[in-house]
Write a protein that holds these residues in place. Structure first.
Motif, PDB file in Angstrom:
ATOM      1  N   VAL A   1      -2.493  -8.032  -6.207  1.00  0.00           N
ATOM      2  CA  VAL A   1      -2.617  -8.720  -4.924  1.00  0.00           C
ATOM      3  C   VAL A   1      -2.525 -10.226  -5.133  1.00  0.00           C
ATOM      4  N   ALA A   2      -2.043 -10.897  -4.111  1.00  0.00           N
ATOM      5  CA  ALA A   2      -2.081 -12.363  -4.054  1.00  0.00           C
ATOM      6  C   ALA A   2      -3.221 -12.720  -3.112  1.00  0.00           C
ATOM      7  N   ILE A   3      -4.113 -13.553  -3.586  1.00  0.00           N
ATOM      8  CA  ILE A   3      -5.273 -13.965  -2.786  1.00  0.00           C
ATOM      9  C   ILE A   3      -5.101 -15.418  -2.377  1.00  0.00           C
ATOM     10  N   HIS A   4      -5.250 -15.671  -1.087  1.00  0.00           N
ATOM     11  CA  HIS A   4      -5.181 -17.023  -0.547  1.00  0.00           C
ATOM     12  C   HIS A   4      -6.476 -17.737  -0.935  1.00  0.00           C
ATOM     13  N   GLU A   5      -6.358 -18.769  -1.758  1.00  0.00           N
ATOM     14  CA  GLU A   5      -7.563 -19.407  -2.297  1.00  0.00           C
ATOM     15  C   GLU A   5      -8.445 -20.042  -1.234  1.00  0.00           C
ATOM     16  N   ALA A   6      -7.866 -20.586  -0.182  1.00  0.00           N
ATOM     17  CA  ALA A   6      -8.663 -21.268   0.841  1.00  0.00           C
ATOM     18  C   ALA A   6      -9.559 -20.305   1.620  1.00  0.00           C
ATOM     19  N   THR A   7      -9.099 -19.052   1.790  1.00  0.00           N
ATOM     20  CA  THR A   7      -9.868 -18.102   2.599  1.00  0.00           C
ATOM     21  C   THR A   7     -10.442 -16.942   1.784  1.00  0.00           C
ATOM     22  N   GLY A   8      -9.899 -16.704   0.598  1.00  0.00           N
ATOM     23  CA  GLY A   8     -10.329 -15.564  -0.206  1.00  0.00           C
ATOM     24  C   GLY A   8      -9.733 -14.248   0.257  1.00  0.00           C
ATOM     25  N   ALA A   9      -8.825 -14.296   1.229  1.00  0.00           N
ATOM     26  CA  ALA A   9      -8.230 -13.081   1.790  1.00  0.00           C
ATOM     27  C   ALA A   9      -7.001 -12.655   0.993  1.00  0.00           C
ATOM     28  N   VAL A  10      -6.803 -11.352   0.916  1.00  0.00           N
ATOM     29  CA  VAL A  10      -5.585 -10.819   0.306  1.00  0.00           C
ATOM     30  C   VAL A  10      -4.427 -11.144   1.237  1.00  0.00           C
ATOM     31  N   ALA A  11      -3.427 -11.843   0.698  1.00  0.00           N
ATOM     32  CA  ALA A  11      -2.271 -12.271   1.486  1.00  0.00           C
ATOM     33  C   ALA A  11      -1.080 -11.352   1.297  1.00  0.00           C
ATOM     34  N   GLY A  12      -1.012 -10.668   0.165  1.00  0.00           N
ATOM     35  CA  GLY A  12       0.101  -9.767  -0.120  1.00  0.00           C
ATOM     36  C   GLY A  12      -0.268  -8.864  -1.279  1.00  0.00           C
ATOM     37  N   PHE A  13       0.507  -7.795  -1.458  1.00  0.00           N
ATOM     38  CA  PHE A  13       0.189  -6.823  -2.501  1.00  0.00           C
ATOM     39  C   PHE A  13       1.414  -5.995  -2.855  1.00  0.00           C
ATOM     40  N   ILE A  14       1.302  -5.305  -3.967  1.00  0.00           N
ATOM     41  CA  ILE A  14       2.251  -4.268  -4.367  1.00  0.00           C
ATOM     42  C   ILE A  14       1.440  -3.143  -4.990  1.00  0.00           C
ATOM     43  N   GLU A  15       1.904  -1.913  -4.799  1.00  0.00           N
ATOM     44  CA  GLU A  15       1.271  -0.741  -5.399  1.00  0.00           C
ATOM     45  C   GLU A  15       2.332   0.070  -6.135  1.00  0.00           C
ATOM     46  N   VAL A  16       2.040   0.426  -7.370  1.00  0.00           N
ATOM     47  CA  VAL A  16       2.894   1.275  -8.192  1.00  0.00           C
ATOM     48  C   VAL A  16       2.034   2.418  -8.704  1.00  0.00           C
ATOM     49  N   CYS A  17       2.603   3.626  -8.753  1.00  0.00           N
ATOM     50  CA  CYS A  17       1.872   4.803  -9.235  1.00  0.00           C
ATOM     51  C   CYS A  17       2.666   5.522 -10.316  1.00  0.00           C
ATOM     52  N   SER A  18       1.934   6.255 -11.137  1.00  0.00           N
ATOM     53  CA  SER A  18       2.565   7.197 -12.060  1.00  0.00           C
ATOM     54  C   SER A  18       1.697   8.441 -12.111  1.00  0.00           C
ATOM     55  N   HIS A  19       2.310   9.532 -12.533  1.00  0.00           N
ATOM     56  CA  HIS A  19       1.611  10.811 -12.634  1.00  0.00           C
ATOM     57  C   HIS A  19       1.480  11.177 -14.104  1.00  0.00           C
ATOM     58  N   PRO A  20       0.342  11.751 -14.508  1.00  0.00           N
ATOM     59  CA  PRO A  20       0.152  12.067 -15.926  1.00  0.00           C
ATOM     60  C   PRO A  20       1.206  13.015 -16.498  1.00  0.00           C
ATOM     61  N   ARG A  21       1.808  13.862 -15.662  1.00  0.00           N
ATOM     62  CA  ARG A  21       2.851  14.758 -16.171  1.00  0.00           C
ATOM     63  C   ARG A  21       4.166  14.031 -16.402  1.00  0.00           C
ATOM     64  N   ARG A  22       4.300  12.829 -15.822  1.00  0.00           N
ATOM     65  CA  ARG A  22       5.503  12.007 -16.003  1.00  0.00           C
ATOM     66  C   ARG A  22       5.104  10.559 -16.259  1.00  0.00           C
ATOM     67  N   PRO A  23       4.361  10.287 -17.326  1.00  0.00           N
ATOM     68  CA  PRO A  23       3.890   8.917 -17.570  1.00  0.00           C
ATOM     69  C   PRO A  23       5.015   7.934 -17.848  1.00  0.00           C
ATOM     70  N   ASP A  24       6.216   8.445 -18.116  1.00  0.00           N
ATOM     71  CA  ASP A  24       7.366   7.579 -18.364  1.00  0.00           C
ATOM     72  C   ASP A  24       8.099   7.201 -17.082  1.00  0.00           C
ATOM     73  N   TRP A  25       7.624   7.686 -15.965  1.00  0.00           N
ATOM     74  CA  TRP A  25       8.295   7.465 -14.687  1.00  0.00           C
ATOM     75  C   TRP A  25       7.263   7.003 -13.670  1.00  0.00           C
ATOM     76  N   GLY A  26       7.491   5.843 -13.088  1.00  0.00           N
ATOM     77  CA  GLY A  26       6.590   5.330 -12.071  1.00  0.00           C
ATOM     78  C   GLY A  26       7.360   5.119 -10.777  1.00  0.00           C
ATOM     79  N   TYR A  27       6.639   4.931  -9.719  1.00  0.00           N
ATOM     80  CA  TYR A  27       7.302   4.669  -8.444  1.00  0.00           C
ATOM     81  C   TYR A  27       6.493   3.654  -7.648  1.00  0.00           C
ATOM     82  N   GLN A  28       7.249   2.818  -6.955  1.00  0.00           N
ATOM     83  CA  GLN A  28       6.635   1.787  -6.129  1.00  0.00           C
ATOM     84  C   GLN A  28       6.336   2.369  -4.765  1.00  0.00           C
ATOM     85  N   LEU A  29       5.144   2.108  -4.300  1.00  0.00           N
ATOM     86  CA  LEU A  29       4.809   2.455  -2.925  1.00  0.00           C
ATOM     87  C   LEU A  29       5.055   1.197  -2.092  1.00  0.00           C
ATOM     88  N   ASP A  30       4.074   0.712  -1.384  1.00  0.00           N
ATOM     89  CA  ASP A  30       4.294  -0.441  -0.510  1.00  0.00           C
ATOM     90  C   ASP A  30       4.251  -1.770  -1.251  1.00  0.00           C
TER      91      ASP A  30
END
Length: 137
Positions: free
Chosen positions: A69-98
């Motif tokens: 996450v990117a946090i706006h220092e003046a307010t302490g609020a999360v300004a943006g984010f990225i989420e990536v996941c992987s599954h233990p059965r395929r640890p060599d393969w990940g996928y981006q969510l939002d």
């Protein structure tokens, strides 16, 4: 990639820290203003409870979730984010969510910044020996 002035990054794996949970839920809602064309689809609202439910579902599925996450220092609020996941059965393969940046914080390069730092976080974590656990910040 440098972090834009006025922001700092924070990364975690799995559960969002309590001190940013509410603003992280708000930031997750930033995806709601993505163009849908003529669709009548309505995005469900992101709340702290929905974030916790999504995290619990990921744990049940055995997913590893990386969040930057990117946090706006003046307010302490999360300004943006990225989420990536992987599954233990395929640890060599990940996928981006939002990836999203709140409207008030766009045009600063935060989307590119969180994506670049996500690549570094995943590479660093996956380069660790088996059984290593990344401390949650």
């Amino acid at each position: 990639m440098p972090v834009p002035a006025g922001y700092r990054l924070r990364q975690w794996t799995g559960t969002a820290p309590a001190d940013v949970l509410e603003s992280y839920a708000v930031a997750r809602g930033a995806i709601h203003d993505a163009p849908l064309g003529g669709s009548g689809y309505r995005w469900p609202e992101w709340t702290a409870e929905r974030v916790r439910a999504a995290e619990a579902e990921a744990r049940v599925q055995g997913l590893v979730q990386w969040i930057v996450v990117a946090i706006h220092e003046a307010t302490g609020a999360v300004a943006g984010f990225i989420e990536v996941c992987s599954h233990p059965r395929r640890p060599d393969w990940g996928y981006q969510l939002d990836t999203a940046v709140s409207a008030a914080h766009r045009e600063h390069g935060l989307g590119r910044c969180v994506k670049a730092h996500m690549v570094l976080a995943v590479r660093r974590d996956l380069a660790q020996p088996p059984g290593w656990t990344r401390p949650v910040s």
